[in-house]
Scaffold this active site. Structure first.
Site, PDB file in Angstrom:
ATOM      1  NE  ARG A   1       8.931  91.008   0.158  1.00 55.90           N
ATOM      2  CZ  ARG A   1       7.639  91.226  -1.038  1.00 55.90           C
ATOM      3  NH1 ARG A   1       8.132  91.320  -2.106  1.00 55.90           N
ATOM      4  NH2 ARG A   1       7.721  91.922  -0.877  1.00 55.90           N
TER       5      ARG A   1
ATOM      6  CG  HIS B   1      13.458  79.996  10.529  1.00 56.63           C
ATOM      7  ND1 HIS B   1      12.257  80.778   9.912  1.00 56.63           N
ATOM      8  CD2 HIS B   1      12.865  78.533  11.616  1.00 56.63           C
ATOM      9  CE1 HIS B   1      11.458  79.739  10.451  1.00 56.63           C
ATOM     10  NE2 HIS B   1      11.631  78.684  11.110  1.00 56.63           N
TER      11      HIS B   1
END
Ligand code: GRF
Length: 220
Positions: free
Chosen positions: A100, A118
């Site tokens: 999210r 990431h």
């Protein structure tokens, strides 16, 4: 003995939790000067919840949809997440495969104290399916990035990056696996740097301060 504060971590997850596992193992082995106080998933079936429970770490599922429709429910949902994180006196929030976008409620409660991993060398390939984006683009080098979260999508100040080669015969799966191994290394490293007080945010740049002299093995 340098003054390394043992950080209390709250880890937000959504899925299989291999990054969480790397953090739990690193804390247990004393390689990361931190302990995971609480794990929160937005998805009830996340394997990460099971991994936390196996280590006797309190694990909660807080479902956004119990607070209304996304994204309107985000303030109420995040207030609940903050309440739980605070109840465990968390000083650093780690997003480890959390799917999210984090909003102002969590960020204001933990200013410059929320980090994310990431699977790409940012600012290339932010957002979803980063490894596929990299392959489709045809890059020869890929990698992973740990950064301080701000309100942008994967755009906060970068703490650590590490690269790997893209092989001629790579698929999304093989490249993702190579990147995942990097993730399991640099996320614990970033937590360690923060615990050691060695990260200084200067605008977009995160300065990594030198290891204090005469410190025992602070392997970063
Ligand atoms: C990782 O590739 C992470 O970079 C991305 O989602 C994946 C989560 O994997 N945000 P896991 O749940 O930690 O195994």
């Amino acid at each position: 003995m340098p003054d390394v504060k043992r950080l209390s971590l709250g880890v937000l997850v959504s899925g299989r939790g291999t990054n969480l596992q790397a953090i739990l193992d690193g804390c247990e082995k004393g390689e990361i000067p931190a302990s995971v106080k609480v794990v929160i998933s937005n998805r009830p079936r996340a394997m990460a919840l099971e991994r936390a429970r196996r280590k006797n770490v309190p694990a909660y599922c807080i479902r956004p949809k119990d607070y209304g429709k996304w994204p309107e429910c985000r303030p109420l949902y995040e207030k609940e997440v903050v309440k739980v994180l605070r109840s465990y006196c968390v000083d650093l929030v780690v997003l480890a495969g959390y799917d999210r976008l984090v909003g102002p409620d969590i960020l204001d409660a933990f200013p410059n104290r929320v980090i994310n991993i990431h699977p790409a060398l940012l600012p290339s390939f932010p957002g979803l399916n980063a490894q596929k984006q990299a392959l489709d683009y045809g890059v020869k080098v890929a990698g992973a990035t740990v950064f301080f979260v701000d309100l942008s999508v994967d755009g906060g100040p970068i703490i650590i990056q590490e690269s790997c080669k893209v092989h001629e015969d790579d698929t999304v799966e093989t490249l993702s696996q190579r990147i995942l191994e990097i993730e399991h290394k640099i996320l614990p490293q970033a937590i360690t740097l923060i615990a050691q007080g060695r990260t200084k945010i200067e605008g977009r740049r995160v300065r990594i301060l030198p290891e204090p002299k005469n410190s025992p093995k602070n392997e970063v």
